[in-house]
Design a protein around this motif. Sequence first.
Motif, PDB file in Angstrom:
ATOM      1  N   SER A   1     -31.490  89.312  55.359  1.00 29.00           N
ATOM      2  CA  SER A   1     -30.163  89.654  54.847  1.00 29.00           C
ATOM      3  C   SER A   1     -29.047  89.158  55.754  1.00 29.00           C
ATOM      4  O   SER A   1     -27.907  89.020  55.320  1.00 29.00           O
ATOM      5  CB  SER A   1     -30.038  91.170  54.675  1.00 29.00           C
ATOM      6  OG  SER A   1     -30.210  91.827  55.922  1.00 29.00           O
ATOM      7  N   GLY A   2     -29.342  88.903  57.014  1.00 25.13           N
ATOM      8  CA  GLY A   2     -28.314  88.435  57.940  1.00 25.13           C
ATOM      9  C   GLY A   2     -28.368  86.941  58.139  1.00 25.13           C
ATOM     10  O   GLY A   2     -28.731  86.187  57.239  1.00 25.13           O
ATOM     11  N   LYS A   3     -28.009  86.481  59.320  1.00 27.16           N
ATOM     12  CA  LYS A   3     -27.971  85.067  59.645  1.00 27.16           C
ATOM     13  C   LYS A   3     -29.219  84.663  60.417  1.00 27.16           C
ATOM     14  O   LYS A   3     -29.772  85.448  61.175  1.00 27.16           O
ATOM     15  CB  LYS A   3     -26.716  84.732  60.468  1.00 27.16           C
ATOM     16  CG  LYS A   3     -25.409  85.023  59.752  1.00 27.16           C
ATOM     17  CD  LYS A   3     -24.223  84.762  60.659  1.00 27.16           C
ATOM     18  CE  LYS A   3     -22.908  85.086  59.953  1.00 27.16           C
ATOM     19  NZ  LYS A   3     -21.731  84.862  60.835  1.00 27.16           N
ATOM     20  N   ILE A   4     -29.636  83.420  60.220  1.00 30.49           N
ATOM     21  CA  ILE A   4     -30.793  82.868  60.916  1.00 30.49           C
ATOM     22  C   ILE A   4     -30.312  81.726  61.803  1.00 30.49           C
ATOM     23  O   ILE A   4     -29.618  80.823  61.344  1.00 30.49           O
ATOM     24  CB  ILE A   4     -31.856  82.347  59.931  1.00 30.49           C
ATOM     25  CG1 ILE A   4     -32.371  83.491  59.052  1.00 30.49           C
ATOM     26  CG2 ILE A   4     -33.007  81.688  60.687  1.00 30.49           C
ATOM     27  CD1 ILE A   4     -33.368  83.028  58.011  1.00 30.49           C
ATOM     28  N   GLY A   5     -30.664  81.792  63.076  1.00 28.38           N
ATOM     29  CA  GLY A   5     -30.323  80.729  64.010  1.00 28.38           C
ATOM     30  C   GLY A   5     -31.571  80.046  64.514  1.00 28.38           C
ATOM     31  O   GLY A   5     -32.468  80.692  65.049  1.00 28.38           O
ATOM     32  N   LEU A   6     -31.654  78.731  64.335  1.00 29.41           N
ATOM     33  CA  LEU A   6     -32.759  77.927  64.859  1.00 29.41           C
ATOM     34  C   LEU A   6     -32.199  77.048  65.962  1.00 29.41           C
ATOM     35  O   LEU A   6     -31.390  76.149  65.708  1.00 29.41           O
ATOM     36  CB  LEU A   6     -33.389  77.072  63.755  1.00 29.41           C
ATOM     37  CG  LEU A   6     -33.969  77.823  62.557  1.00 29.41           C
ATOM     38  CD1 LEU A   6     -34.560  76.837  61.551  1.00 29.41           C
ATOM     39  CD2 LEU A   6     -35.035  78.814  62.998  1.00 29.41           C
ATOM     40  N   GLY A   7     -32.608  77.318  67.192  1.00 26.55           N
ATOM     41  CA  GLY A   7     -32.079  76.595  68.337  1.00 26.55           C
ATOM     42  C   GLY A   7     -30.762  77.149  68.823  1.00 26.55           C
ATOM     43  O   GLY A   7     -30.138  76.560  69.715  1.00 26.55           O
ATOM     44  N   THR A   8     -30.297  78.243  68.272  1.00 29.32           N
ATOM     45  CA  THR A   8     -29.059  78.876  68.701  1.00 29.32           C
ATOM     46  C   THR A   8     -29.184  80.391  68.577  1.00 29.32           C
ATOM     47  O   THR A   8     -29.838  80.890  67.653  1.00 29.32           O
ATOM     48  CB  THR A   8     -27.858  78.388  67.867  1.00 29.32           C
ATOM     49  OG1 THR A   8     -26.691  79.119  68.257  1.00 29.32           O
ATOM     50  CG2 THR A   8     -28.098  78.592  66.381  1.00 29.32           C
ATOM     51  N   LEU A   9     -28.590  81.114  69.518  1.00 26.86           N
ATOM     52  CA  LEU A   9     -28.587  82.571  69.479  1.00 26.86           C
ATOM     53  C   LEU A   9     -27.351  83.131  68.792  1.00 26.86           C
ATOM     54  O   LEU A   9     -27.237  84.346  68.613  1.00 26.86           O
ATOM     55  CB  LEU A   9     -28.664  83.136  70.912  1.00 26.86           C
ATOM     56  CG  LEU A   9     -29.956  82.851  71.675  1.00 26.86           C
ATOM     57  CD1 LEU A   9     -29.841  83.366  73.108  1.00 26.86           C
ATOM     58  CD2 LEU A   9     -31.149  83.488  70.977  1.00 26.86           C
TER      59      LEU A   9
END
Length: 276
Positions: free
Chosen positions: A92-100
Amino acid sequence: MIRNFYTLLAVMLLSTFTAYTQVNIPMVSNGGPAGAGSWILFQSGNQNTSIQENFGINIYGDAGRPVRIRNTNLMVGYGPNNAPIGNNLFVSGKIGLGTLTPEAKLHIDGNIYALGSESRFSYQSFVDPHSGAAYGIKVGGAGIAVRGKSVFLDNVGIGTTNPQAKLTVEGNILAKEIKVKTDISVPDYVFEPDYKMRSLAEIENYVKEHKHLPEVPSAKEIGEEGLDLAAMNLLLLKKVEELTIILIEKEKESNCMNTKLEKLTSEVKKLQDKIH
């Protein structure tokens, strides 16, 4: 609670020395943070993280105590022997790949590799005239389809990897209509009284020497530099206008000669009538 704690501690110690042993962890059954259902609560000061069995397994954490998985792969929707079973992953929230600090629903800091027959990116409602499906951008085996305006800040090449202009096409172009906007002056100045044209004799001498019309680029120049459609069309228009002026003048001269010829013919006829 104390008995459950000691049971859990014993299971954890047992699993340390026993490889690949299935164990059952007893859980509290008096309802959890998300409602009724067995749950485990981890407390660290005032921060709570819980795992609750309630329509599946719910994990509750907070920004200060995020759930972390290290040194392993996370597999979702796979069964025994890594066989895919088609389950979904919902976030439901945000997904970060390679970033926090993701700034969108999916924020990737790095390259993307997608393998499949088709990828779609939906925006508003655009219906594919072939399949009837709605999408904003579609990339598939049949090509790329885009709805709305597309902006390219750099050169675009079609059929070439080294575009030399905003749009470089190595091949044919098929279009129902092409409109070219240019800052080249339209040669209506040809019809101004002070415009000076070359005479036909001057044009003849130029053509004999250069083998092409004045101002018109030679075949060699066009072969080396290409053909500017806007400039060439306006140049041809200028030549047509100059030719039109020449034809108008020649028609005036012809009419004048015909008038003189008719007058001479009439005089000759009168002389012949007197002789006879």
